[in-house]
Write an enzyme that holds these catalytic residues in place. Structure first.
Site, short mmCIF file in Angstrom:
data_model
loop_
_atom_site.label_atom_id
_atom_site.label_comp_id
_atom_site.label_asym_id
_atom_site.label_seq_id
_atom_site.Cartn_x
_atom_site.Cartn_y
_atom_site.Cartn_z
CE LYS A 57 -4.48 0.73 0.07
NZ LYS A 57 -5.55 -0.16 -0.45
P1 NAD Z 1 -12.89 7.52 -3.20
O1 NAD Z 1 -11.91 8.56 -2.90
O2 NAD Z 1 -13.32 7.30 -4.62
O3 NAD Z 1 -14.23 7.78 -2.35
C1 NAD Z 1 -14.24 7.90 -0.97
C2 NAD Z 1 -15.61 8.41 -0.57
O4 NAD Z 1 -15.71 8.46 0.85
C3 NAD Z 1 -15.92 9.82 -1.07
O5 NAD Z 1 -17.26 9.91 -1.46
C4 NAD Z 1 -15.69 10.69 0.17
O6 NAD Z 1 -16.44 11.87 0.16
C5 NAD Z 1 -16.20 9.73 1.23
N1 NAD Z 1 -15.72 10.06 2.57
C6 NAD Z 1 -14.49 10.45 2.95
N2 NAD Z 1 -14.46 10.67 4.27
C7 NAD Z 1 -15.71 10.39 4.71
C8 NAD Z 1 -16.33 10.43 5.97
N3 NAD Z 1 -15.63 10.79 7.06
N4 NAD Z 1 -17.62 10.07 6.07
C9 NAD Z 1 -18.31 9.69 4.96
N5 NAD Z 1 -17.79 9.65 3.74
C10 NAD Z 1 -16.52 9.99 3.63
O7 NAD Z 1 -12.33 6.17 -2.58
P2 NAD Z 1 -12.72 4.67 -2.94
O8 NAD Z 1 -11.74 4.20 -3.95
O9 NAD Z 1 -14.17 4.57 -3.22
O10 NAD Z 1 -12.36 3.93 -1.58
C11 NAD Z 1 -13.27 3.85 -0.51
C12 NAD Z 1 -12.88 2.71 0.41
O11 NAD Z 1 -12.83 1.49 -0.35
C13 NAD Z 1 -11.50 2.83 1.05
O12 NAD Z 1 -11.51 2.22 2.32
C14 NAD Z 1 -10.62 2.01 0.12
O13 NAD Z 1 -9.43 1.55 0.75
C15 NAD Z 1 -11.56 0.88 -0.21
N6 NAD Z 1 -11.22 0.15 -1.43
C16 NAD Z 1 -11.15 0.79 -2.64
C17 NAD Z 1 -10.84 0.04 -3.77
C18 NAD Z 1 -10.80 0.65 -5.14
O14 NAD Z 1 -10.65 -0.09 -6.11
N7 NAD Z 1 -10.95 1.95 -5.30
C19 NAD Z 1 -10.59 -1.33 -3.66
C20 NAD Z 1 -10.68 -1.94 -2.42
C21 NAD Z 1 -11.00 -1.19 -1.32
#
Ligand code: NAD
Length: 407
Positions: free
Chosen positions: A114
């Site tokens: 990561k």
């Molecule tokens: P992203 O940046 O696209 O979206 C994150 C979202 O969370 C945004 O809408 C943001 O406004 C919201 N957010 C941030 N802080 C917040 C809070 N305190 N309360 C409510 N909402 C809040 O990120 P993502 O890629 O969608 O990732 C989200 C989660 O999924 C993370 O934990 C990430 O590690 C996990 N994840 C992502 C992927 C991927 O392929 N993108 C894969 C596996 C896991």
């Protein structure tokens, strides 16, 4: 002079300590040798770099960046890069360790890694983000590579950022290296289905869980926290499967409508304005209240540690699907289990992203690209198999720990 109070971090506990605690619990359940646990609970390598960036106002700011490899026993390490103001080295270590388990559970030939930079991407211009990304890539250029360590998007990063990493790495090598990063835009070697893959994998898990619980997705009431890559696609897919999404939220606002939020309209609004704020057709709800809503499925898809020992007993959902990494703390896990709430763990529920990242890496190495239906069918096979294997382990582990070891 005005003082602006720094926003409280979302990390209430040290996530790396949580990850180690989870490992020790699993090791105890399956009688894994302590010496092996001692090795597995440490990260193989952690690189800390300073990233000086010329800002648009002429100032130079120095950001701190991390790239951590947890384990490479099964292949090159793989994991996203996070741009967020609360990123810490221990958070990145925890996320790297979870990637190792996630890849192993899905049966893909990667270890866990990561990365992250402590920054506020929404407050930076595109030029500043690009300069920061390219300098960060240069600082870690000897750590990454198709056979070594392969970054991908995470919170605060996207295909555009991956394109800059791909280009910086390729310029330094003198030729295009498609396999250095995944989550790339389609025009430069991305995979069809990658952008939606994490949510699609979560959807496949929810489908299986609903089936096991003899429920039906049609009419199921869902609340989704986080409306970025994972949350917005998951809300859309669940709606398409007949579920009613009663609430969604992002970091600035939450929307609640017990008759169902118009998810397509909310996505269009977010795309246009960059936020859910100002969306009509729903009442406001706080992120805290969203987690406690009367619903069948709760999907925390934002950040870690949102369900803790403080609110777990008030959660009403029957199923929690961990779209985010680490949204439920171990103490909350125990409370939810006692309540009979089924938690689909992150290393299973959000593995769709890394699975299709693996497909993208394979396609890049072969320079041969698949149809979207092929990507989704292969993803479904892997996620459904992993779900059923996890289910079977749970069926054996529960009675084993309950009965104890004889004598
Ligand atoms: P992203 O940046 O696209 O979206 C994150 C979202 O969370 C945004 O809408 C943001 O406004 C919201 N957010 C941030 N802080 C917040 C809070 N305190 N309360 C409510 N909402 C809040 O990120 P993502 O890629 O969608 O990732 C989200 C989660 O999924 C993370 O934990 C990430 O590690 C996990 N994840 C992502 C992927 C991927 O392929 N993108 C894969 C596996 C896991």
């Amino acid at each position: 002079m005005t003082t602006v109070e720094a926003p409280a971090s979302h990390l209430r506990e040290n996530p790396y300590e949580i990850a180690k605690q989870q490992l020790r619990k699993v090791a105890q359940t399956f009688a894994i040798d302590d010496n092996l646990v001692n090795v597995l609970q440490e990260c193989k390598k952690a690189v800390v770099v300073s990233v000086p960036v010329s800002m648009d106002d002429g100032a130079t700011r120095v950001f701190e960046g991390y790239r951590v490899t947890h384990n490479i026993a099964r292949g090159p390490s793989k994991g996203g890069i996070r741009y967020h103001v609360d990123v810490t080295l221990d958070e990145v270590k925890a996320l790297a360790m979870w990637m190792t388990w996630k890849c192993a559970l899905s049966g893909i030939p990667f270890g866990g890694a990561k990365g992250g930079i402590v920054c506020s991407p929404k407050q930076m211009s595109e030029g500043e983000l690009q300069r920061m990304t390219r300098r960060f890539t240069s600082e870690i250029i000897n750590e990454i590579g198709p056979e070594r360590d392969i970054p991908a998007p995470d919170v605060g990063t996207d295909g555009r950022v991956m394109a800059w990493i791909f280009d910086t790495y390729s310029m330094n090598k003198g030729h295009s290296v498609l396999g250095v990063v995944t989550g790339k835009p389609l025009t430069i070697g991305g995979s069809l289905g990658r952008e939606e893959a994490t949510a699609r994998g979560a959807l496949y898990c929810v489908r299986e869980a609903v089936r096991k619980k003899q429920m039906s997705l049609a009419g199921t009431r869902v609340a989704v926290q986080g409306f970025g890559n994972v949350g917005s696609y998951l809300a859309r897919f669940l709606t398409e499967d007949g579920a009613t999404v009663v609430a969604v939220s992002d970091s600035t606002s939450g929307l609640h409508n017990s008759n169902g939020v118009d998810v397509a309209a909310a996505i269009a609004h977010k795309r246009e304005t960059g936020t859910l704020e100002g969306f009509r057709g729903a009442d406001a709800i706080s992120n805290d209240d969203l987690l406690l809503l009367e619903c069948d499925v709760l999907a925390p898809c934002a950040l870690e540690q949102v369900i803790t020992e403080d609110n777990a007993s008030q959660v009403k959902a029957k199923i929690i699907v961990e779209g985010a990494n680490g949204p439920v703390t171990p103490m909350a896990d125990d409370i939810l289990e006692d309540k009979g709430c089924l938690v689909l763990p992150d290393i299973l529920a959000n593995a769709g992203g890394v699975v299709v990242s693996y497909f993208e890496w394979v396609q890049g190495l072969q320079e041969y690209f698949w149809k979207e239906a092929e990507v989704n069918a292969k993803l479904n096979d892997i996620v459904t198999r992993a779900f059923n294997e996890t289910w079977a382990v749970q069926r054996v582990a529960e009675p084993t720990t309950t009965r104890g070891i004889y004598p």
